[in-house]
Each structure stands twice: as C-alpha cells, then as structure tokens.
Design an enzyme around this catalytic site. Structure first.
Site, short mmCIF file in Angstrom:
data_model
loop_
_atom_site.label_atom_id
_atom_site.label_comp_id
_atom_site.label_asym_id
_atom_site.label_seq_id
_atom_site.Cartn_x
_atom_site.Cartn_y
_atom_site.Cartn_z
N LYS A 1 3.36 4.40 -1.11
CA LYS A 1 3.52 5.28 -2.27
C LYS A 1 4.79 6.08 -2.06
CE LYS A 1 -1.44 5.68 -1.89
NZ LYS A 1 -1.48 4.81 -0.69
N ASP B 1 1.11 18.94 19.10
CA ASP B 1 1.75 20.13 19.65
C ASP B 1 2.35 20.97 18.53
OD1 ASP B 1 0.85 19.38 22.12
OD2 ASP B 1 2.75 18.52 22.77
N LYS C 1 -3.69 10.89 5.10
CA LYS C 1 -3.20 10.14 6.25
C LYS C 1 -2.13 10.98 6.91
CE LYS C 1 -3.94 6.99 2.66
NZ LYS C 1 -5.36 6.84 2.79
N HIS D 1 0.81 -1.21 0.00
CA HIS D 1 0.00 0.00 0.00
C HIS D 1 0.84 1.27 0.00
CE1 HIS D 1 -3.26 2.60 1.95
NE2 HIS D 1 -3.83 2.12 0.87
N ASP E 1 17.46 9.78 -8.16
CA ASP E 1 18.91 9.97 -8.06
C ASP E 1 19.43 9.85 -6.63
OD1 ASP E 1 19.18 10.29 -10.79
OD2 ASP E 1 19.03 12.48 -10.72
N HIS F 1 -8.88 11.41 1.61
CA HIS F 1 -7.99 10.27 1.42
C HIS F 1 -6.68 10.45 2.18
CE1 HIS F 1 -5.54 7.35 -1.07
NE2 HIS F 1 -6.65 6.67 -0.89
#
Length: 427
Positions: free
Chosen positions: A126, A306, A301, A124, A131, A299
């Site tokens: 991404k 603080d 996450k 899952h 380089d 979508h």
C-alpha cells in the site's frame, strides 16, 4: 544522531538514507484526509498502489480525488490487486479510465463457482507518491472498515507520511511498475540525493518479492532483534513467523530485553488467533510478554526497537507476507518518531489489551507443550514448503475500457505485463 554505533547496522544490501521526516498516521481518521488532500493538490503525478479498493464511502472519496486530478491534467496511475479488489464495477473503473487514469490490475483471475482461486502470491503493498515529493506507506487499505464509524469490526492500523530523499526511492520503485516490460525492481535503484532534506530521520525503503528480495524485510527485523538492548515492541496482525525470527525474540528476552508482542484478541479471522496462540508457550517461557488487543481487529504492521529503530509497512509476520506476497516497509532510525510510536503502542497496551499470563514455573501441560514443540520446529521449514505451493507468473493488466470485474489477464483490451515482483499494494 550517530549511526556509527553497533546498534542497528543495516543488512549489507541496504543503505541508510538521511534527511527524512515521518508523520505517524493512526487509522483512517488520520490517514485518509492526508492522502486525499495530497491528491487534490497534485500538480504533475499521482502513483497509487493498494491491495484493497472497495466502492464504499472511502473508495468513492478516493475515486473523486483521482478523477479530479486526472481531469486537471495530472498523470495518474493506479494499481490494485485482483484478489483484494475483485468487485469494482464497470462504472467505477470506466469513469477513471475515460478521464485518463492508467488503471492496472495485478493478476486478475476467473472465479470458480463464485470463489476466487488466485489467493497466493498477492500484491499486498500500500503506497502512494505524489509529485515525486510526498509519500505514504503502511497497512491501510481504501475501505470503510478503516474508520471508527464502521463499528466494532473497524480496524486498528498505521501508516506514515514521508518527506525527504527516501521518497525518491519509493517514486522510482512505483514508476518502474508503469514502464512497459518492467520485470524486476530494486528498491535501492534510484539515487536518493536529489530530494532536499526534510528532517533528521535516516531511512531504508525495503521490499519483499519472489525473485531477488525474498527475505529482506524479515532480515531487517532479525538484525534489529539481535541488536536490541532494552526494549522491543512488535504490533502485528497476523503473527506466525519463521523459526529464526522466534529464536531472535526468545534470545532477546532471555538476555534481559523487555520484549512485548501485541496481537489480535478480536481477530478478523478465527484461524489468526489459533495460529499465534500455538507459539505462546515458547514465547512466554522465554520472557516475551504477549498482549492481545481486544477493542477491535488489529491490522497494524509496526515495530520498534530501543530508542531509535522503527518500522511501518504492509508486511505481516506470517508465511504469506514473509514467503509469498509482494510487500513494502520503511525502516526508520529517528528518536522522535520512535518515541511517538512507543507512546501510541503503550497506550494501546494499557487501555485496550489483555496480557497473556505465563504458565506458573514447573506447571506442565503435556499436550499443549507437545503441540507447541511440533509447531515451533515445523516453522524451521516454512520458507521451503512455501516454495512448493502453486506457482505462476502473475500479470499486470492495463484496463483500456470499463472491464468485467473478474476478467482474466490477457483477455483485456490491453496486454498484461508479466511481472512477479513489480507491483505492490498492501492489505
């Protein structure tokens, strides 16, 4: 910035890496131009992993950038998930392979009566590293539903562009996926001192797999919640975490921390809102403020605690991400980035969310409370029952020529590499 305070001690298995710079990228409008531009400027190597790659306008732009890079001699590796990216055509993949792109599929599987059955233990993550110097990590896939002109179903999401020593760990992690026979990867396995400092942010690259790092991402969240002193903001698309996570949120709110949770109000799957709403009573009665984002599907996450701690990545806060899928997040300790993320989320709450009202004191809804109580305590056991779900050793299959879209692992011209924790792309 001092890391000697008691605020955010990382779990013992993690070490803060200093000298990094992070740019927050909101939605595809900010993310895709950065990634495609970086690939177009690549001189030596592109490593890319993603859960979803579609042959829409975004997928075609990525295809063109990767094709051009490979044709000018750049070493290009692409890894996609077999469940998240099941319908890539022979022509789309074949032209990349013919140009020299090393194209791999994580756990491809057969269809049964048109249905994909390999839905558990997905890759899952991404991530992109170009380089060995520039990295990207977050929740954004390569599909047109991450840009606003897709319409009301366009997703609200976040990623970061990364420079600095932490990129060495990301690069090492992705590089191991392309080594023959790599079985398990440790995110801290590469020295992060070889890259020049690019900023003031301390960072930790943290992953979740089904072997040695089963709960690392959740543990970082819980440590931050336990250390919170004045504010917590969590924006997460799929929210149904474990008992200990909910307990830390409730405890933080009860000791006076301003705890805010942003969830989907217009979910892409109906069950998402139903599951999260079962937790509302327990959260609201403890003082947690719950907001539902209603503009379009959320979508993201991301989270902040603080004035210094933040996280961005692929991991949702649900049983799939916390107990089954392969995930990757970056933990960031930096006041400037924290403030930027807070401004974006505060604007979201103010302009595009509705706040869920807490039940009046003394008002009892017996059925709802009973349901909430049962769900809450069942969550104590979800890491255990997740382990009972069907288990197999996923494979990574190298495409040697244009494949049939749903070709099973092991039947491709190239042999798959057994690897349950060594590839990652996020959805």
């Amino acid at each position: 910035m001092s890391l000697s305070s008691r605020s955010f001690r990382a779990p013992r298995s993690s070490r803060w890496v200093p000298g990094n710079h992070f740019d927050l990228l909101e939605n595809g409008e900010e993310f895709f131009p950065r990634v495609f531009g970086a690939i177009e400027k690549a001189r030596r190597e592109v490593l890319l992993e993603t859960f979803i790659l579609f042959e829409d306008k975004i997928g075609q732009e990525l295809h063109a950038a990767l094709l051009a890079a490979a044709r000018r001699g750049v070493e290009v590796h692409v890894l996609v998930d077999g469940f998240g990216s099941p319908d890539l055509s022979d022509g789309f993949v074949g032209s990349l392979v013919e140009a020299g792109v090393r194209f791999r599929i994580f756990d491809p599987g057969r269809r049964f009566m048109g249905q994909r059955l390999n839905m558990l233990r997905r890759m899952h993550r991404k991530m992109v590293v170009v380089d060995g110097e520039l990295g990207f990590i977050g929740g954004i896939n390569y599909s047109a539903d991450h840009v606003a002109d897709f319409g009301p179903e366009a997703k609200q999401d976040y990623a970061v562009q990364v420079r600095g020593p932490i990129v060495a760990q990301m690069h090492h992690f992705l590089r191991e996926a392309v080594q023959e026979g790599a079985q398990r990867r440790r995110p801290g396995g590469a020295a992060a001192t070889g890259r020049p400092h690019a900023g003031t942010a301390h960072a930790i690259f943290v992953t979740r797999d089904n072997h040695d790092h089963r709960s690392d991402i959740e543990r970082h969240y819980r440590v931050a919640l336990r250390s919170a002193r004045h504010r917590v903001v969590i924006a997460n698309a799929y929210f149904f975490p474990g008992y200990r996570f909910i307990r830390e949120m409730r405890r933080a709110a009860k000791r006076g921390v301003d705890v805010r949770l942003i969830l989907q109000g217009q979910p892409d799957m109906a069950i998402v809102r139903t599951a999260a709403s079962m937790l509302y009573d327990h959260l609201l009665r403890a003082g947690v403020q719950v907001y539902e984002y209603c503009e379009r599907p959320l979508h993201g996450k991301v989270a902040l605690v603080d004035d210094e701690w933040s996280t961005v990545g692929s991991s949702n806060l649900d049983p799939l991400s916390l107990s089954l899928n392969l995930e990757a997040n970056v933990i960031i300790q930096d006041r400037g980035f924290n403030a930027q993320l807070h401004r974006r989320l505060a604007r979201l709450m103010e302009n595009n969310c509705r706040q869920i009202e807490a039940p009046p004191p003394g008002r009892l809804d017996g059925l709802r409370l009973l349901r909430s109580y049962v769900v809450f305590h069942l969550m104590r056991w979800f890491p255990t029952w997740a382990g009972w779900l069907p288990r197999h050793e996923p494979t990574i299959t190298m495409v040697r020529k244009a494949p049939a879209p749903a070709q099973p692992a092991g039947d491709a011209a190239g042999n798959g590499t057994n690897n349950n924790s060594s590839a990652g792309v996020a959805a």
